[in-house]
Structure formats: structure tokens, C-alpha cells
Write a protein that holds these residues in place. Structure first.
Motif, short mmCIF file in Angstrom:
data_model
loop_
_atom_site.label_atom_id
_atom_site.label_comp_id
_atom_site.label_asym_id
_atom_site.label_seq_id
_atom_site.Cartn_x
_atom_site.Cartn_y
_atom_site.Cartn_z
N GLY A 1 0.80 -1.14 -0.08
CA GLY A 1 0.05 0.16 0.08
C GLY A 1 0.79 1.18 -0.06
N ARG B 1 2.78 4.64 -1.27
CA ARG B 1 2.74 5.25 -2.48
C ARG B 1 4.13 5.89 -2.65
NH1 ARG B 1 -2.11 6.32 0.14
NH2 ARG B 1 -1.35 8.31 1.01
N LEU C 1 -5.43 5.06 -10.00
CA LEU C 1 -6.76 4.58 -9.35
C LEU C 1 -6.88 3.21 -9.73
CD1 LEU C 1 -8.93 5.34 -7.40
CD2 LEU C 1 -10.32 6.21 -9.34
N GLU C 2 -6.74 2.99 -10.92
CA GLU C 2 -7.00 1.52 -11.50
C GLU C 2 -5.96 0.70 -10.85
OE1 GLU C 2 -6.98 1.74 -15.53
OE2 GLU C 2 -8.56 2.71 -16.09
N ARG C 3 -4.63 0.98 -10.47
CA ARG C 3 -3.53 0.38 -10.23
C ARG C 3 -3.85 0.19 -8.48
NH1 ARG C 3 0.95 2.71 -13.86
NH2 ARG C 3 1.56 3.65 -11.77
N GLY C 4 -4.70 0.72 -7.90
CA GLY C 4 -4.90 0.71 -6.57
C GLY C 4 -3.76 1.66 -5.87
N GLU C 5 -3.18 2.60 -6.68
CA GLU C 5 -2.03 3.44 -5.80
C GLU C 5 -2.62 5.01 -5.65
OE1 GLU C 5 1.19 3.36 -8.51
OE2 GLU C 5 1.36 1.19 -8.50
N ASP D 1 -5.55 6.92 -3.36
CA ASP D 1 -6.79 7.26 -2.47
C ASP D 1 -7.43 8.30 -2.79
OD1 ASP D 1 -8.48 7.76 -0.45
OD2 ASP D 1 -7.08 7.31 1.25
N HIS E 1 -0.80 11.66 -5.90
CA HIS E 1 -1.25 10.49 -5.09
C HIS E 1 -0.65 10.82 -3.60
CE1 HIS E 1 2.41 9.26 -6.56
NE2 HIS E 1 2.29 7.94 -6.13
#
Length: 547
Positions: free
Chosen positions: A408, A410, A443-447, A449, A490
Motif C-alpha cells: 500500500g 505510494r 486509481l486503476e492500479r490501486g495506488e 486514495d 497521489h
């Protein structure tokens, strides 16, 4: 030799760039050009070189001229040797002409004055020594010396060093340099400083390097807005002297503006009261001598109008607020993280090139950066600083070694090579559109918030007008600012920055250095910038020159 620019103005359709430029450069003058990114520094060099025509005003030049741009394109099929030969063609021709003239000279009837003039020119340029000089410059700058290497195979920094070496060996009367320290290590910086100090003609250099300003410039020409709307020449040498004088001038400007605004508010109040009195005249109370009251009211209005007109004639424009970096509040940890565990742990990294060669090999080396940690990476060109940063950031694969990072986490990365190409679809997007596209990818990579997205317009790196324009229309420095904005988008826990001062203005470099020291995020920086290294001297240091 001399270079004189008189009342130059220049702009692109719908976008003025320069106005009221007056400067004079003669032998021995080393003029530093500074200003915010997008203020027209590179454009000014092209105007002085004659590559661009001013909208008004004129440029007068006497003597030979050499321009070293920030970026050198690499035409297909061209080699290092081709670039050297093209640059030195004039000097070699002059040496050949002198040799032929001396061999054919008739000592009884020959024109001695003509031969003497040719000899004087050759001596001034040391024409017979040009090849040795370019070889020395290539060596001292750490540039590629293989004449058969294709320019297209070199990095931006390698191509720049080759071009810079050629131009220094050329010994033109006027030398124009655009950010000459961007791709130089300490050895190269020392050689450049020696060469500029010993230059026989005049030098104009655009630079963000505060140490170079201290070491070589005889005056600073600032393109940032001033109270009277024209660039300002600060004749006192030294960066701190320039900074003090500029801050004093800005304070005087702001103070006068506040005073003008206060006077304007007072006069507006008086004018409103006078008009109210004039309006009341038509409904006077009984026995109020209405004609006398009306006359007095009209006199008051006219007096107030005259004061307002006088104020407007003498008033200064609102100072365009200079862009000030608003560094976001970056996180050190996410909920549940152990502050004792490193964000990234890199051990014994080895990175290989596509052709099988070794780009980096550090057996037994461990880089572990904790939350809010700091690391400064230094070393000469070619020791693998950029490669190490890529391995640390996870953008380069390891041939040997391990890399672990927190789930998680960044990470924001600013590399030497810009993320915004000069061509292609990305360059045609506006800054706002490109920023939104990057946010969707993260956002698509989950990186990303969504609750911690950093608005690009809130950073103070680019104006809204600049963010509305296609990225291809921005200057190199403005695109560099956008790269920094993308890295912050991010709200990263870790910032990894490779030569972060390259192409940036001196004002932003100062602000950025302070932000690196104060942020809660972890920061890893690789830099040749001598002043930044001095400012961050308390950080842990990894010197790859000792590895």
C-alpha cells in the motif's frame, strides 16, 4: 565584440513573452539570466542568437557567436564525430587558410597586412589547437569520445556534454549557454567554471545553479515581473546579493501597491459620499438652501474625480503574485504500519543493460529507508545514480538482489528524463487533462486514495492558464514542474527524485529544498547541485564514487 539588445519584445499568438528587454554584453561580461519557468529565458537566448526575430526592438551583434541549447536533437545517422567536425569546420578552414597563405607568401611583393590579419584571427582563436581542445573538453566534461557513436544512442545528458565540449573548444566571441550545469558532475562543473571565467569574449548564461552564479557571473538579469514592467539588471555579483536586492525591490513594490489600494478605497468612499450629497440635493428639507448645497456637492464630486484620475495615472499595476510552492502535507505512515519497518529495502542490487552489459552492481550494499527517512545520493556521472534510483523505485528489474516494499505504499518519482514527450498524444493534452489521466491510471492500479488526491492547481507550480495549454507548448522548465506535480498527485509516502533542480528557476529551487527538509514523507534525492548538497548536508549520504 559586442552584443546589444534594445527594447526587445516578443510573443506568440495570444501570449506575450518578453517586453522591454535592454542589455549590453562586451568582452569580459558574464551575464546570468534568471526568472521563473516560462518567463522567456530560452526565448531570449534565441533572440540574441538571431534564431528568432523580435516583434519590436533590435539586436546588434559583432563577432562570432555560439549557442548551447538545453536539449540537442539527434538526427538519424549522425555521429559524435560528425558533430565535432561540423563545429570545428570554421577553425580548421582558418588554420588551413593561414598555412596556405604563409606557404605562398611573396616576401618581396606580398600584402603583409593581409597575412598579419589572418594570423591575428588564427591566434585569437588558437585555430591550430582546436582538435586538442575539443578532446580535452570531452574528457573533462565526461562526454563520449568515440567518434563513431551515434548521437541517437546517447542519453540527453551525454548529447549535451558532447555539444558543450565542442562549443567550448570553438572559442566564439559570444557564448550563449542555456542551463549548462544540468548534466554535469563536480569535475565537469569545475571545468565549465574555469572555461567561463577564462572566456576571451562575452558570456550570457541562463542558469538555476546558485553556486555558478556566485562563481562566474558579473551581473544578474532577472526576467520576472518588476514594478515598472521591464526586466531588472542587478549589477552586484553573487547570488545572495541578487536575492537580497530582489527581495527589497519586491517589498517596495508591494508596499506601494498597498498604499495605492488604501488611497483608492478612501477616495472611493469620499466619492460615494459626494454623490450621495448630490442626490440628496433634489429632496432638501425645508429652508436648507438647496442651491448652495447642490453647488458644494458638485464641487466635492469634481474634486474627488480629479483625485481619482490622478491616482489612476500614478498607480502601479497589481503585482502579479509570483508562483509560490505550496507543498502538500504528505503522509509518513498509513494506519497499522510499524514505524520501525522500512518503506523500501533494497539489497545487493545488480542491474544489467539490454545488451548484457552491467549498469549497476553493488554487492553487499543495503538501502533501507524508513518512514520520514532521508537519503542523499551523490557521485560522478557514470557511477549509476539514476540506475540505482530506478532499482530503488522498482521501475528497473534486478538481475540480482532483492527489493521489498510496504504493502500500500505510494511512491512519487521524478526522473531526469521528462515524463511528457515532445510529440505524441500526451503532448497534445492540456495539463489538467494529463493530470486527470494520470489520476485514473493510479486509481486503476490501486495506488491512489481519492481522499488524498493533490489538486494540481493548488501546488503553485503552474498557473491555471499554463495548465489549460497543451503540454507541448510549455517550456522545458514548465514541463519539469509538471513532472513534479505528477509525482505529488497521489500524496506519496516516499519521494524519489533524480536531479530535481534541473531546468527549474532559482526561486523554486530554494523553496523545493526547504520543502524536502520539512515534509513528513520520506525523501531520496540524487543531485549534482552543489548548493542543494550543502543545504542537505545533514542527511545520510551514499557516495557511489566510493562504491
Amino acid at each position: 565584440m559586442h552584443l546589444v539588445a534594445s527594447d526587445l519584445t516578443f510573443g506568440y499568438p495570444g501570449r506575450p513573452v518578453l517586453s522591454g528587454v535592454d542589455l549590453r554584453v562586451s568582452a569580459g561580461v558574464r551575464l546570468g539570466i534568471v526568472g521563473e519557468n516560462g518567463s522567456g529565458k530560452s526565448t531570449l537566448l534565441h533572440l540574441l542568437a538571431g534564431d528568432l526575430a523580435p516583434s519590436s526592438g533590435e539586436v546588434r551583434r559583432s563577432g562570432s557567436l555560439a549557442l548551447v541549447e538545453q536539449e540537442l536533437t539527434a538526427p538519424a545517422g549522425r555521429t559524435v564525430g560528425d558533430l565535432v567536425d561540423d563545429t570545428l569546420a570554421g577553425l580548421r578552414a582558418l588554420a588551413a587558410d593561414l598555412e596556405a597563405a604563409a606557404a605562398a607568401f611573396d616576401h618581396d611583393a606580398g600584402d603583409l597586412a593581409e597575412l598579419s590579419e589572418l594570423l591575428s584571427r588564427a591566434e585569437a582563436l588558437a585555430a591550430w589547437d582546436a582538435d586538442r581542445r575539443v578532446d580535452e573538453a570531452l574528457t573533462r566534461l565526461g562526454a563520449v569520445r568515440d567518434r563513431d557513436r551515434m548521437l541517437a544512442s546517447l542519453s540527453v545528458g551525454q548529447r549535451y556534454r558532447v555539444r558543450l565540449a565542442c562549443r567550448l573548444a570553438e572559442r566564439a566571441d559570444l557564448l550563449l549557454l542555456d542551463e549548462p550545469t544540468n548534466h554535469l558532475d563536480d569535475s565537469g562543473l569545475g571545468y565549465l567554471t574555469e572555461a567561463v571565467l577564462a572566456w576571451h569574449g562575452g558570456v550570457v548564461l541562463v542558469t538555476h545553479d546558485r553556486e555558478l552564479i556566485d562563481d562566474v557571473v558579473t551581473g544578474v538579469y532577472d526576467l520576472d515581473p518588476s514594478m515598472n514592467g521591464v526586466p531588472v539588471l542587478y549589477g552586484q555579483p553573487g547570488y545572495l546579493s541578487y536575492r537580497f536586492a530582489k527581495n527589497q525591490a519586491l517589498q517596495r513594490w508591494k508596499q506601494r501597491y498597498r498604499s495605492e489600494q488604501k488611497r483608492a478605497a478612501e477616495l472611493a468612499f469620499r466619492l460615494d459620499r459626494s454623490y450621495e450629497g448630490l442626490s440628496d440635493e433634489w429632496r432638501p428639507p425645508k429652508g436648507s438652501q438647496k442651491h448652495r448645497r447642490g453647488t458644494r456637492a458638485r464641487i466635492h464630486v469634481k474634486a474627488a474625480d480629479r483625485l481619482v484620475e490622478k491616482l489612476e495615472a500614478e498607480a502601479v499595476d497589481v503585482p502579479p503574485p509570483p508562483l509560490e510552492l505550496t507543498f502538500p502535507d504528505l503522509p509518513a505512515l498509513s494506519p497499522g504500519w510499524d514505524p520501525a519497518d522500512p518503506l523500501v529495502d533494497l539489497r545487493s542490487p545488480r542491474v544489467e543493460a539490454p545488451d548484457g552489459g552491467v549498469r549497476l552492481d553493488l554487492p553487499g550494499t543495503r538501502l533501507a529507508v524508513p518512514p520520514s527517512g532521508r537519503l542523499l545520493i551523490v557521485g560522478p556521472n557514470g557511477t549509476g545514480k539514476s540506475t540505482l534510483l530506478g532499482a530503488f523505485a522498482g521501475t528497473l528489474p534486478l538481475a540480482r538482489g532483492t527489493r521489498t516494499s510496504r504493502d500500500g505504499m505510494r511512491i512519487g518519482v521524478v526522473g531526469q528524463e521528462g515524463r511528457v514527450p515532445d510529440g505524441g498524444p500526451a503532448a497534445g493534452r492540456s495539463g489538467f487533462d494529463a493530470y486527470a489521466a494520470e489520476a485514473l491510471v493510479l486509481l486503476e492500479r490501486g495506488e491512489l486514495d481519492p481522499d488524498h488526491l493533490v489538486p494540481v492547481a493548488a501546488l503553485g507550480l503552474l498557473t491555471e492558464d499554463e495548465l489549460d495549454r497543451p503540454l507541448a507548448e510549455l517550456s522545458v522548465g514548465q514541463r519539469r514542474r509538471f513532472d513534479l506535480a505528477l509525482a505529488l498527485l497521489h500524496a506519496p509516502h516516499l519521494l524519489v527524485l533524480d536531479e530535481p533542480t534541473n531546468h527549474l528557476s532559482v526561486d523554486l529551487v530554494d523553496a523545493l529544498t526547504l520543502a524536502f527538509e520539512r515534509t513528513s514523507a520520506a525523501v531520496v534525492v540524487a543531485t549534482h547541485d552543489r548548493r542543494m548538497r550543502s543545504d542537505l548536508a545533514a542527511w545520510p549520504v551514499l557516495d557511489l564514487g566510493d562504491a
